[in-house]
Design an enzyme around this catalytic site. Structure first.
Site, mmCIF file in Angstrom:
data_model
loop_
_atom_site.group_PDB
_atom_site.id
_atom_site.type_symbol
_atom_site.label_atom_id
_atom_site.label_comp_id
_atom_site.label_asym_id
_atom_site.label_seq_id
_atom_site.Cartn_x
_atom_site.Cartn_y
_atom_site.Cartn_z
ATOM 1 N N HIS A 32 0.850 -1.201 0.000
ATOM 2 C CA HIS A 32 0.000 0.000 0.000
ATOM 3 C C HIS A 32 0.882 1.246 0.000
ATOM 4 C CE1 HIS A 32 -3.789 2.130 0.897
ATOM 5 N NE2 HIS A 32 -3.089 2.886 1.726
ATOM 6 N N ASP A 34 0.944 5.220 0.028
ATOM 7 C CA ASP A 34 0.160 6.411 0.358
ATOM 8 C C ASP A 34 0.774 7.645 -0.278
ATOM 9 O OD1 ASP A 34 -1.962 5.521 2.197
ATOM 10 O OD2 ASP A 34 -0.292 4.871 3.465
ATOM 11 N N MET A 36 0.445 11.650 -0.657
ATOM 12 C CA MET A 36 -0.186 12.838 -0.049
ATOM 13 C C MET A 36 0.462 14.090 -0.609
ATOM 14 S SD MET A 36 -0.355 11.628 3.908
ATOM 15 C CE MET A 36 -0.855 9.950 4.352
ATOM 16 N N MET A 136 -12.300 4.678 4.786
ATOM 17 C CA MET A 136 -11.255 5.087 5.726
ATOM 18 C C MET A 136 -11.746 4.862 7.161
ATOM 19 S SD MET A 136 -8.649 6.014 3.921
ATOM 20 C CE MET A 136 -7.633 6.573 5.299
ATOM 21 N N PHE A 142 -2.220 10.562 8.344
ATOM 22 C CA PHE A 142 -1.128 10.062 9.189
ATOM 23 C C PHE A 142 -1.352 8.602 9.570
ATOM 24 C CE2 PHE A 142 -1.602 14.585 9.744
ATOM 25 C CZ PHE A 142 -0.306 15.034 9.542
ATOM 26 N N ASP A 175 -8.757 1.159 5.869
ATOM 27 C CA ASP A 175 -7.417 1.731 6.012
ATOM 28 C C ASP A 175 -7.405 2.648 7.225
ATOM 29 O OD1 ASP A 175 -4.925 2.884 5.691
ATOM 30 O OD2 ASP A 175 -5.383 3.855 3.762
ATOM 31 N N GLY A 176 -6.550 2.303 8.203
ATOM 32 C CA GLY A 176 -6.371 3.149 9.371
ATOM 33 C C GLY A 176 -6.651 2.415 10.670
ATOM 34 N N GLY A 177 -5.620 2.314 11.505
ATOM 35 C CA GLY A 177 -5.799 1.741 12.839
ATOM 36 C C GLY A 177 -6.050 0.247 12.862
HETATM 37 C C1 DX5 Z 1 -3.486 7.219 6.458
HETATM 38 C C2 DX5 Z 1 -2.990 6.266 5.413
HETATM 39 C C3 DX5 Z 1 -2.823 4.886 5.905
HETATM 40 C C4 DX5 Z 1 -1.795 4.713 7.008
HETATM 41 C C5 DX5 Z 1 -2.256 3.581 7.874
HETATM 42 O O1 DX5 Z 1 -3.951 8.389 5.871
HETATM 43 O O2 DX5 Z 1 -3.896 6.222 4.321
HETATM 44 O O3 DX5 Z 1 -2.571 3.967 4.838
HETATM 45 O O4 DX5 Z 1 -0.514 4.414 6.555
HETATM 46 O O5 DX5 Z 1 -1.419 3.480 8.980
HETATM 47 P P1 DX5 Z 1 -1.875 2.738 10.311
HETATM 48 O O6 DX5 Z 1 -2.102 1.290 9.957
HETATM 49 O O7 DX5 Z 1 -0.732 2.948 11.237
HETATM 50 O O8 DX5 Z 1 -3.148 3.397 10.787
HETATM 51 ZN ZN ZN Z 2 -3.667 4.587 2.838
#
Ligand code: DX5
Ligand code: ZN
Length: 222
Positions: A32, A34, A36, A136, A142, A175-177
């Site tokens: 994956h 990311d 930004m 999400m 982050f 995606d996230g946490g």
């Molecule tokens: C956040 C990203 C995620 C992030 C997930 O905006 O899109 O892909 O890397 O990281 P974790 O798994 O630590 O939440």
């Molecule tokens: Zn992501």
């Protein structure tokens, strides 16, 4: 029960050893990536040239997640660079259908993402055009944030709508946490594709964590 996919996010990997960090997760399904731009989200990651190098280096298919404003022109570049999958945000797009079709025409799977405040109804009409819907489970920007369990009703709503599609059903990604605990909740709510950044890169043994996450997701669905 279908396939469960684990997608390690390199966002919080050690960027000074990026390629070896990528190699550590080669037992996963997708890498994956990311992207930004410091406009759509208050953070900046890989420029296009670095992304191209990451995609070229990765032994496993790359899942590019574009957190950029105006993705409609740029998305196709990530497909041409060799991403297996390109996901952009519905909130940032002027013409999602056009962009979905452009990504597919360039030979990649097309994904559409929604932020926590965006309802499923915003993408419902496009569902049958998609190869993947990303819900999400944190505010994008982050790694290392807390999983938002309040997104589970939306995930269930999406999973039900996907079940009703005859023919190609899009993957349902979160995606996230994502951790060994929250992956169970997300899988029970219908997700089949899981991004995990910190859980994998903060573990002593990333390969083992990938396999544990996959097992946890499978058990949750049984
Ligand atoms: C956040 C990203 C995620 C992030 C997930 O905006 O899109 O892909 O890397 O990281 P974790 O798994 O630590 O939440
Ligand atoms: Zn992501």
């Amino acid at each position: 029960m279908g396939t469960m996919r684990i997608c390690p996010s390199i966002l919080n990997a050690d960027h000074s050893h990026l390629f070896s960090e990528i190699d550590r997760v080669s037992s996963a399904d997708l890498l994956h990536l990311d992207i930004m731009d410091n406009i759509f989200v208050p953070n900046i990651t890989f420029d296009f040239e670095t992304s191209q190098r990451i995609i070229a280096h990765s032994q496993i298919p790359v899942d590019s997640h574009l957190m950029i404003h105006n993705p409609d022109d740029a998305a196709v570049n990530y497909a041409h660079a060799g991403s297996a999958s390109v996901t952009f945000h519905c909130e940032a797009s002027q013409n999602p259908l056009h962009t979905i079709r452009a990504i597919k025409a360039a030979g990649a799977r097309a994904g559409l993402a929604i932020k926590p405040a965006t309802p499923f109804s915003a993408v419902k009409e496009l569902l049958h055009e998609l190869d993947m819907l990303l819900i999400m489970t944190v505010e994008p920007g982050f790694g290392g944030q807390k999983f938002m369990a309040d997104q589970m009703p939306k995930l269930r709503e999406a999973a039900l709508a996907i079940q009703e599609i005859c023919g190609n059903r899009p993957w349902l990604q979160v995606d996230g946490g994502i951790t060994l605990e929250t992956i169970v909740i997300a899988a029970q709510s219908g997700a089949d594709t899981f991004v995990a950044g910190s859980a994998i890169y903060k573990s002593a043994n990333p390969a083992e964590m990938i396999s544990s996450l996959k097992t946890a997701a499978h058990f949750a669905r049984e």
